[in-house]
Design an enzyme around this catalytic site. Structure first.
Site, short mmCIF file in Angstrom:
data_model
loop_
_atom_site.label_atom_id
_atom_site.label_comp_id
_atom_site.label_asym_id
_atom_site.label_seq_id
_atom_site.Cartn_x
_atom_site.Cartn_y
_atom_site.Cartn_z
N GLU A 150 0.83 -1.20 0.00
CA GLU A 150 0.00 0.00 0.00
C GLU A 150 0.87 1.25 0.00
OE1 GLU A 150 -4.11 -0.87 -0.16
OE2 GLU A 150 -2.64 -2.06 0.93
N THR A 151 0.40 2.26 -0.74
CA THR A 151 0.92 3.62 -0.63
C THR A 151 -0.23 4.48 -0.15
OG1 THR A 151 2.59 3.34 -2.36
CG2 THR A 151 1.89 5.58 -1.86
#
EC number: 5.1.-.-
Length: 275
Positions: free
Chosen positions: A45-46
């Site tokens: 995830e970003t």
């Protein structure tokens, strides 16, 4: 602008689940730009933050390498860690406006405590092909946002070598997403956690996730009922890393507690594209 890599739900650096977090924006960048950077980062995830008029309130969005996620626990904890520890936001509690509603995070001793919506699962039949994809026949299968396969013991969880290609096409009808499967068991006697799990999400571009907060919105209601407990410790047994959470039932909500560790600070050398 700056970006941090945070190990979330970790007992120390290089444990838990890494997430990239950017410093807060004044306006959202273009969706395609956020997706491209998430693919470049190539972490599960970003997280992207948006400033609001209130110092304790931020917009928050999460992108995997292939799509925008509707809910992400470890990247929420990572975002709160950045705001509290790296940017010095001095508030009692952070509120995040997300696709899953408003989520809050506060300090709880040396941990961060997140308030998430509970996702009590429903018992379902074992989907066709699941046993073959996992290499083991589950004792029970439950469905929430993700498919939950309950197996006999911790050793079975740890020794899994699933066929990710086969797993990717299972569970879509039951859960609304393809291949997102939690394999879980009660922990061995003597463990300092009650429940052990692993999480596979090939349909999200994540073969296996090291520590998944959103999955515990399902697991806490399920194992809270099974074990007759309102609070439990969980271990996610990703090979070589592992993630640790403490969870508490609060009716329609679940409290998720864990720690974050900053392992990297970087600087982007490109301008964000605007919609």
């Amino acid at each position: 602008m700056r970006q941090w890599t945070i190990d979330a739900f970790a007992t120390g650096p290089f444990r838990g689940n890494p997430a990239c977090v950017l410093e807060p924006f004044d306006v959202w960048p273009a969706d395609a730009w956020m997706q491209a950077l998430a693919a470049e980062n190539n972490q599960a995830e970003t997280a992207y933050l948006l400033k609001t008029a209130d110092p304790d309130r931020f917009g928050l969005r999460w992108f995997t390498p292939t799509l925008e996620a509707p809910l992400c626990g470890h990247a929420t904890l990572a975002a709160a860690h950045v705001l509290f520890e790296e940017l010095g936001v001095d508030v009692a509690m952070l509120s995040f406006e997300t696709l899953s509603g408003v989520l809050t995070v506060r300090r709880a001793d040396d941990q961060l405590e997140m308030d998430f919506p509970a996702d009590p699962p429903r018992r379902t039949e074992i989907p066709e092909g699941l046993a073959e994809a996992l290499g083991v026949r589950p004792r029970e299968v439950w469905a929430g946002a993700y498919l939950v396969a309950v197996v006999d013991d911790e050793t079975t969880v740890r020794q899994l070598r699933p066929d990710l290609g086969a797993l990717k096409v299972i569970g879509g009808e039951a859960t609304g997403g393809a291949g997102q499967t939690v394999v879980v068991a009660q922990a061995d006697a003597g463990a300092d956690y009650a429940v052990v799990s692993r999480f596979f999400a090939p349909g999200f571009g994540i073969p296996e996730d090291p520590a998944t907060g959103s999955a515990h919105c399902i697991l806490m209601p399920l194992f809270g009922d099974k074990l007759g407990a309102g609070r439990l410790k969980f271990h996610q047994a990703y090979p070589g890393r592992g993630g640790d959470l403490e969870c508490e039932n609060r009716g329609a909500r679940v409290l998720l507690r864990g720690r974050g560790f900053t392992v990297m600070e970087s600087q982007l050398r490109l301008e964000p594209a605007r919609n």
